[in-house]
Design a protein around this motif. Structure first.
Motif, PDB file in Angstrom:
ATOM      1  N   LYS A   2     -46.725  -7.043  11.470  1.00 37.77           N
ATOM      2  CA  LYS A   2     -46.589  -5.667  11.072  1.00 37.77           C
ATOM      3  C   LYS A   2     -46.477  -4.807  12.241  1.00 37.77           C
ATOM      4  O   LYS A   2     -46.879  -4.886  13.526  1.00 37.77           O
ATOM      5  N   ALA A   3     -45.581  -3.618  12.188  1.00 36.51           N
ATOM      6  CA  ALA A   3     -45.487  -2.776  13.141  1.00 36.51           C
ATOM      7  C   ALA A   3     -45.807  -1.448  12.583  1.00 36.51           C
ATOM      8  O   ALA A   3     -45.471  -0.986  11.802  1.00 36.51           O
ATOM      9  N   ILE A   4     -46.850  -1.022  13.556  1.00 33.01           N
ATOM     10  CA  ILE A   4     -47.597   0.362  12.953  1.00 33.01           C
ATOM     11  C   ILE A   4     -47.684   1.354  14.043  1.00 33.01           C
ATOM     12  O   ILE A   4     -47.771   0.950  15.384  1.00 33.01           O
ATOM     13  N   TRP A   5     -47.335   2.486  13.614  1.00 33.96           N
ATOM     14  CA  TRP A   5     -47.437   3.806  14.657  1.00 33.96           C
ATOM     15  C   TRP A   5     -47.829   4.972  14.003  1.00 33.96           C
ATOM     16  O   TRP A   5     -47.324   5.310  12.958  1.00 33.96           O
ATOM     17  N   ASN A   6     -49.012   5.501  14.573  1.00 31.38           N
ATOM     18  CA  ASN A   6     -49.600   6.858  14.070  1.00 31.38           C
ATOM     19  C   ASN A   6     -50.078   6.619  12.540  1.00 31.38           C
ATOM     20  O   ASN A   6     -49.763   7.379  11.499  1.00 31.38           O
ATOM     21  N   SER A  29     -36.739  -5.100   6.573  1.00 35.10           N
ATOM     22  CA  SER A  29     -38.267  -5.169   6.335  1.00 35.10           C
ATOM     23  C   SER A  29     -38.726  -3.807   6.892  1.00 35.10           C
ATOM     24  O   SER A  29     -39.944  -3.710   7.096  1.00 35.10           O
ATOM     25  N   VAL A  30     -37.757  -3.090   7.518  1.00 38.56           N
ATOM     26  CA  VAL A  30     -38.064  -1.712   8.107  1.00 38.56           C
ATOM     27  C   VAL A  30     -38.079  -0.696   7.400  1.00 38.56           C
ATOM     28  O   VAL A  30     -37.021  -0.570   6.400  1.00 38.56           O
ATOM     29  N   LYS A  31     -39.123   0.194   7.090  1.00 39.83           N
ATOM     30  CA  LYS A  31     -38.919   1.229   6.152  1.00 39.83           C
ATOM     31  C   LYS A  31     -38.169   2.602   7.119  1.00 39.83           C
ATOM     32  O   LYS A  31     -38.692   3.112   7.841  1.00 39.83           O
ATOM     33  N   ASP A  32     -36.941   2.694   6.591  1.00 43.66           N
ATOM     34  CA  ASP A  32     -35.981   3.500   7.704  1.00 43.66           C
ATOM     35  C   ASP A  32     -36.407   4.856   7.243  1.00 43.66           C
ATOM     36  O   ASP A  32     -35.754   5.843   7.873  1.00 43.66           O
ATOM     37  N   GLN A  33     -37.354   5.305   6.471  1.00 46.54           N
ATOM     38  CA  GLN A  33     -37.638   6.651   6.261  1.00 46.54           C
ATOM     39  C   GLN A  33     -38.338   7.360   7.340  1.00 46.54           C
ATOM     40  O   GLN A  33     -38.350   8.307   7.790  1.00 46.54           O
ATOM     41  N   PHE A  34     -38.671   6.133   8.307  1.00 47.90           N
ATOM     42  CA  PHE A  34     -39.493   6.553   9.678  1.00 47.90           C
ATOM     43  C   PHE A  34     -38.683   6.488  10.701  1.00 47.90           C
ATOM     44  O   PHE A  34     -39.165   6.890  11.852  1.00 47.90           O
ATOM     45  N   LEU A  35     -37.314   6.285  10.511  1.00 46.19           N
ATOM     46  CA  LEU A  35     -36.275   6.055  11.528  1.00 46.19           C
ATOM     47  C   LEU A  35     -35.334   7.296  11.748  1.00 46.19           C
ATOM     48  O   LEU A  35     -34.975   7.772  10.560  1.00 46.19           O
ATOM     49  N   ASP A  54     -35.594   6.897  17.115  1.00 50.93           N
ATOM     50  CA  ASP A  54     -36.724   7.532  16.996  1.00 50.93           C
ATOM     51  C   ASP A  54     -37.548   7.116  16.241  1.00 50.93           C
ATOM     52  O   ASP A  54     -37.151   7.095  14.841  1.00 50.93           O
ATOM     53  N   ILE A  55     -38.921   7.173  16.119  1.00 55.70           N
ATOM     54  CA  ILE A  55     -39.779   6.860  15.079  1.00 55.70           C
ATOM     55  C   ILE A  55     -40.308   8.278  14.778  1.00 55.70           C
ATOM     56  O   ILE A  55     -40.988   8.749  15.574  1.00 55.70           O
ATOM     57  N   VAL A  56     -40.355   8.795  13.371  1.00 57.66           N
ATOM     58  CA  VAL A  56     -41.084  10.024  12.955  1.00 57.66           C
ATOM     59  C   VAL A  56     -41.986   9.770  12.167  1.00 57.66           C
ATOM     60  O   VAL A  56     -41.517   9.244  11.051  1.00 57.66           O
ATOM     61  N   VAL A  57     -43.144   9.852  12.419  1.00 54.35           N
ATOM     62  CA  VAL A  57     -44.527   9.909  11.166  1.00 54.35           C
ATOM     63  C   VAL A  57     -45.072  11.283  10.912  1.00 54.35           C
ATOM     64  O   VAL A  57     -45.430  11.934  12.187  1.00 54.35           O
ATOM     65  N   ASP A  58     -44.903  11.919  10.004  1.00 51.10           N
ATOM     66  CA  ASP A  58     -45.428  13.274   9.836  1.00 51.10           C
ATOM     67  C   ASP A  58     -44.788  14.047  10.494  1.00 51.10           C
ATOM     68  O   ASP A  58     -43.639  14.306  10.813  1.00 51.10           O
TER      69      ASP A  58
END
Length: 93
Positions: A2-6, A29-35, A54-58
């Motif tokens: 798993k790759a986890i951030w924030n 396997s990557v959730k592109d809504q975070f990219l 860039d990874i964007v979370v919230d």
């Protein structure tokens, strides 16, 4: 893996490819809504040109924290259509 951030799982796969100590996750396997596409590019002599996301979370942005090789050189074809992570992204089993 798993790759986890924030606190968000960015990618999850049982089929990563390890190159130079980095786990490359299959693109599907990557959730592109975070990219978010980045304009950053770097060059590796044996893998080719890397592009970044860039990874964007919230509201948090981790600049250039994911990379991939859109057209890898022959010795790196095993990571075509794969992404890897760094800059505080936890890659765990």
């Amino acid at each position: 893996m798993k790759a986890i951030w924030n606190k968000a799982i960015i990618a999850e796969s049982d089929n990563t490819v390890i190159v130079e100590g980095n786990h490359y996750f299959p693109a599907d396997s990557v959730k592109d809504q975070f990219l978010k596409e980045s304009n950053t590019h770097t060059f590796c002599s044996w893998k080719g040109e890397a592009s970044y996301y860039d990874i964007v979370v919230d509201d948090a942005i981790n600049r250039d924290a994911a990379w991939f090789y859109p057209d890898p050189k022959p010795k790196a074809l095993n990571i075509k259509n794969h992404l890897a992570f760094w800059r505080g992204v936890d890659v765990i089993q």
